[in-house]
Design a protein around this motif. Structure first.
Motif, PDB file in Angstrom:
ATOM      1  N   THR A 114       0.639  -0.704   0.054  1.00  0.00           N
ATOM      2  CA  THR A 114      -0.345   0.163  -0.242  1.00  0.00           C
ATOM      3  C   THR A 114       0.514   1.161  -0.206  1.00  0.00           C
ATOM      4  OG1 THR A 114      -0.114  -0.031   2.070  1.00  0.00           O
ATOM      5  CG2 THR A 114      -1.496  -0.661   0.992  1.00  0.00           C
ATOM      6  N   SER A 115       0.557   2.616  -0.680  1.00  0.00           N
ATOM      7  CA  SER A 115       0.732   3.557  -0.643  1.00  0.00           C
ATOM      8  C   SER A 115       0.130   4.696  -0.874  1.00  0.00           C
ATOM      9  CB  SER A 115       2.023   3.313  -2.073  1.00  0.00           C
ATOM     10  OG  SER A 115       2.669   4.898  -1.739  1.00  0.00           O
ATOM     11  N   THR A 116       0.748   5.755  -0.264  1.00  0.00           N
ATOM     12  CA  THR A 116      -0.452   6.819  -0.564  1.00  0.00           C
ATOM     13  C   THR A 116       0.499   8.194  -1.899  1.00  0.00           C
ATOM     14  OG1 THR A 116       1.041   7.775   1.474  1.00  0.00           O
ATOM     15  CG2 THR A 116      -0.928   6.711   1.977  1.00  0.00           C
ATOM     16  N   SER A 117       1.451   7.497  -2.240  1.00  0.00           N
ATOM     17  CA  SER A 117       2.706   8.346  -2.999  1.00  0.00           C
ATOM     18  C   SER A 117       2.253   7.819  -4.041  1.00  0.00           C
ATOM     19  CB  SER A 117       3.595   8.500  -2.247  1.00  0.00           C
ATOM     20  OG  SER A 117       4.536   9.000  -4.219  1.00  0.00           O
ATOM     21  N   ILE A 118       1.605   8.814  -5.831  1.00  0.00           N
ATOM     22  CA  ILE A 118       1.534   8.412  -6.538  1.00  0.00           C
ATOM     23  C   ILE A 118       2.338   8.112  -7.490  1.00  0.00           C
ATOM     24  CG2 ILE A 118      -0.306   8.981  -9.144  1.00  0.00           C
ATOM     25  CD1 ILE A 118      -2.264  10.343  -6.968  1.00  0.00           C
ATOM     26  N   ASN A 119       2.844   9.059  -7.170  1.00  0.00           N
ATOM     27  CA  ASN A 119       4.487   9.662  -7.362  1.00  0.00           C
ATOM     28  C   ASN A 119       5.541   8.365  -7.645  1.00  0.00           C
ATOM     29  OD1 ASN A 119       6.581  11.481  -9.473  1.00  0.00           O
ATOM     30  ND2 ASN A 119       7.757  11.292  -7.670  1.00  0.00           N
ATOM     31  N   GLY A 120       5.405   7.896  -5.876  1.00  0.00           N
ATOM     32  CA  GLY A 120       6.271   6.871  -5.772  1.00  0.00           C
ATOM     33  C   GLY A 120       6.301   5.400  -6.688  1.00  0.00           C
ATOM     34  N   ILE A 121       4.579   5.016  -6.973  1.00  0.00           N
ATOM     35  CA  ILE A 121       3.908   3.642  -7.203  1.00  0.00           C
ATOM     36  C   ILE A 121       4.300   4.477  -8.851  1.00  0.00           C
ATOM     37  CG2 ILE A 121       1.991   3.398  -8.056  1.00  0.00           C
ATOM     38  CD1 ILE A 121       0.225   3.969  -5.038  1.00  0.00           C
ATOM     39  N   ALA A 122       4.214   5.382  -9.427  1.00  0.00           N
ATOM     40  CA  ALA A 122       4.540   5.157 -10.668  1.00  0.00           C
ATOM     41  C   ALA A 122       5.398   5.085 -10.894  1.00  0.00           C
ATOM     42  CB  ALA A 122       3.893   6.595 -10.979  1.00  0.00           C
ATOM     43  N   ARG A 123       6.405   5.945 -10.428  1.00  0.00           N
ATOM     44  CA  ARG A 123       8.061   5.796 -10.636  1.00  0.00           C
ATOM     45  C   ARG A 123       8.950   3.873 -10.466  1.00  0.00           C
ATOM     46  NH1 ARG A 123      10.463   8.254  -6.610  1.00  0.00           N
ATOM     47  NH2 ARG A 123      10.515   6.528  -5.271  1.00  0.00           N
ATOM     48  N   ASP A 124       7.849   3.443  -9.402  1.00  0.00           N
ATOM     49  CA  ASP A 124       8.319   1.917  -8.505  1.00  0.00           C
ATOM     50  C   ASP A 124       8.169   0.804  -9.777  1.00  0.00           C
ATOM     51  OD1 ASP A 124       9.503   2.902  -6.423  1.00  0.00           O
ATOM     52  OD2 ASP A 124       7.955   2.341  -5.245  1.00  0.00           O
ATOM     53  N   LEU A 125       6.432   1.478 -10.178  1.00  0.00           N
ATOM     54  CA  LEU A 125       5.866   0.220 -11.533  1.00  0.00           C
ATOM     55  C   LEU A 125       6.622   0.202 -12.307  1.00  0.00           C
ATOM     56  CD1 LEU A 125       2.577   0.483 -10.598  1.00  0.00           C
ATOM     57  CD2 LEU A 125       3.454  -1.437 -10.018  1.00  0.00           C
ATOM     58  N   THR A 126       7.202   1.561 -13.085  1.00  0.00           N
ATOM     59  CA  THR A 126       7.880   2.039 -14.256  1.00  0.00           C
ATOM     60  C   THR A 126       8.688   0.811 -14.208  1.00  0.00           C
ATOM     61  OG1 THR A 126       6.571   3.832 -14.228  1.00  0.00           O
ATOM     62  CG2 THR A 126       8.928   3.672 -15.396  1.00  0.00           C
ATOM     63  N   ILE A 127       9.625   1.253 -13.712  1.00  0.00           N
ATOM     64  CA  ILE A 127      11.213   0.683 -13.166  1.00  0.00           C
ATOM     65  C   ILE A 127      10.743  -0.871 -13.417  1.00  0.00           C
ATOM     66  CG2 ILE A 127      13.129  -0.381 -11.927  1.00  0.00           C
ATOM     67  CD1 ILE A 127      12.870   3.260 -10.793  1.00  0.00           C
ATOM     68  N   TRP A 128       9.868  -1.567 -12.776  1.00  0.00           N
ATOM     69  CA  TRP A 128       9.420  -2.861 -12.304  1.00  0.00           C
ATOM     70  C   TRP A 128       9.206  -3.420 -14.039  1.00  0.00           C
ATOM     71  CZ3 TRP A 128       4.748  -5.838 -12.959  1.00  0.00           C
ATOM     72  CH2 TRP A 128       4.761  -6.630 -12.099  1.00  0.00           C
ATOM     73  N   MET A 129       8.725  -2.597 -14.321  1.00  0.00           N
ATOM     74  CA  MET A 129       7.852  -3.300 -15.689  1.00  0.00           C
ATOM     75  C   MET A 129       9.151  -3.266 -16.856  1.00  0.00           C
ATOM     76  SD  MET A 129       3.882  -1.200 -16.073  1.00  0.00           S
ATOM     77  CE  MET A 129       5.479   0.113 -15.587  1.00  0.00           C
ATOM     78  N   ALA A 130       9.582  -1.921 -16.411  1.00  0.00           N
ATOM     79  CA  ALA A 130      11.186  -1.942 -17.355  1.00  0.00           C
ATOM     80  C   ALA A 130      12.291  -3.519 -17.069  1.00  0.00           C
ATOM     81  CB  ALA A 130      12.058  -1.367 -17.208  1.00  0.00           C
ATOM     82  N   ALA A 131      11.661  -3.603 -16.501  1.00  0.00           N
ATOM     83  CA  ALA A 131      13.109  -5.073 -15.745  1.00  0.00           C
ATOM     84  C   ALA A 131      12.569  -6.432 -16.820  1.00  0.00           C
ATOM     85  CB  ALA A 131      13.011  -5.090 -14.653  1.00  0.00           C
ATOM     86  N   ARG A 132      10.986  -6.104 -16.661  1.00  0.00           N
ATOM     87  CA  ARG A 132      10.192  -7.771 -17.643  1.00  0.00           C
ATOM     88  C   ARG A 132      10.453  -7.212 -18.526  1.00  0.00           C
ATOM     89  NH1 ARG A 132      10.111  -6.571 -12.896  1.00  0.00           N
ATOM     90  NH2 ARG A 132       9.692  -8.720 -11.167  1.00  0.00           N
ATOM     91  N   SER A 133      10.086  -6.692 -19.512  1.00  0.00           N
ATOM     92  CA  SER A 133      10.200  -5.815 -20.317  1.00  0.00           C
ATOM     93  C   SER A 133      11.267  -6.227 -21.467  1.00  0.00           C
ATOM     94  CB  SER A 133       9.775  -4.133 -21.312  1.00  0.00           C
ATOM     95  OG  SER A 133       8.103  -4.891 -20.686  1.00  0.00           O
ATOM     96  N   ILE A 134      12.102  -6.043 -20.481  1.00  0.00           N
ATOM     97  CA  ILE A 134      13.956  -6.413 -20.658  1.00  0.00           C
ATOM     98  C   ILE A 134      14.116  -7.984 -21.409  1.00  0.00           C
ATOM     99  CG2 ILE A 134      16.260  -5.661 -20.318  1.00  0.00           C
ATOM    100  CD1 ILE A 134      15.665  -2.740 -19.725  1.00  0.00           C
ATOM    101  N   ARG A 135      13.500  -8.671 -19.868  1.00  0.00           N
ATOM    102  CA  ARG A 135      13.977  -9.420 -20.075  1.00  0.00           C
ATOM    103  C   ARG A 135      13.106 -10.561 -20.438  1.00  0.00           C
ATOM    104  NH1 ARG A 135      10.372 -13.705 -17.708  1.00  0.00           N
ATOM    105  NH2 ARG A 135       9.064 -11.783 -16.718  1.00  0.00           N
ATOM    106  N   SER A 136      12.383 -10.496 -21.691  1.00  0.00           N
ATOM    107  CA  SER A 136      10.763 -10.997 -22.708  1.00  0.00           C
ATOM    108  C   SER A 136      11.859 -10.885 -24.223  1.00  0.00           C
ATOM    109  CB  SER A 136       9.660 -11.011 -21.914  1.00  0.00           C
ATOM    110  OG  SER A 136       9.290  -9.441 -22.322  1.00  0.00           O
ATOM    111  N   ARG A 137      12.613 -10.002 -24.347  1.00  0.00           N
ATOM    112  CA  ARG A 137      12.486  -9.291 -25.702  1.00  0.00           C
ATOM    113  C   ARG A 137      13.996 -10.422 -26.021  1.00  0.00           C
ATOM    114  NH1 ARG A 137      13.372  -2.354 -25.572  1.00  0.00           N
ATOM    115  NH2 ARG A 137      11.700  -2.402 -24.641  1.00  0.00           N
TER     116      ARG A 137
END
Length: 101
Positions: free
Chosen positions: A78-101
């Motif tokens: 859980t979080s109250t920081s939209i900025n933190g959520i967006a940043r963390d998820l962007t990093i998390w998703m980028a790691a999955r995209s790189i791995r699957s290429r």
């Protein structure tokens, strides 16, 4: 033409392909407790191996779910920081995209 690796869908029908951190921030900012309570991000494929979701909590804040079946990962925070959520998820998703290429 740029390939679409993942996209985001909100409950109200909004869709963004090739999601940026800023676009994810805006989608989360648009969430509310009545008719747009969640956004889901996942690869654009028939049987995605990972997804992330952000949902409005009763009261204040958001529930963030990250699931990756290839890594046997299922995390709920859980979080109250939209900025933190967006940043963390962007990093998390980028790691999955790189791995699957």
């Amino acid at each position: 033409m740029v390939a679409r690796y993942y996209g985001a869908d909100s409950e109200n029908g909004d869709r963004i392909d090739d999601l940026s951190e800023d676009a994810l921030f805006m989608m989360i900012s648009d969430l509310n407790a009545s008719d747009n309570t969640f956004v889901v991000v996942q690869p654009d494929e028939d049987d995605p191996v990972w997804f992330a979701s952000v949902a409005v909590l009763d009261g204040d804040g958001y529930e963030v779910v990250r699931c990756d079946t290839t890594r046997n990962e299922h995390e709920v925070t859980t979080s109250t920081s939209i900025n933190g959520i967006a940043r963390d998820l962007t990093i998390w998703m980028a790691a999955r995209s790189i791995r699957s290429r």
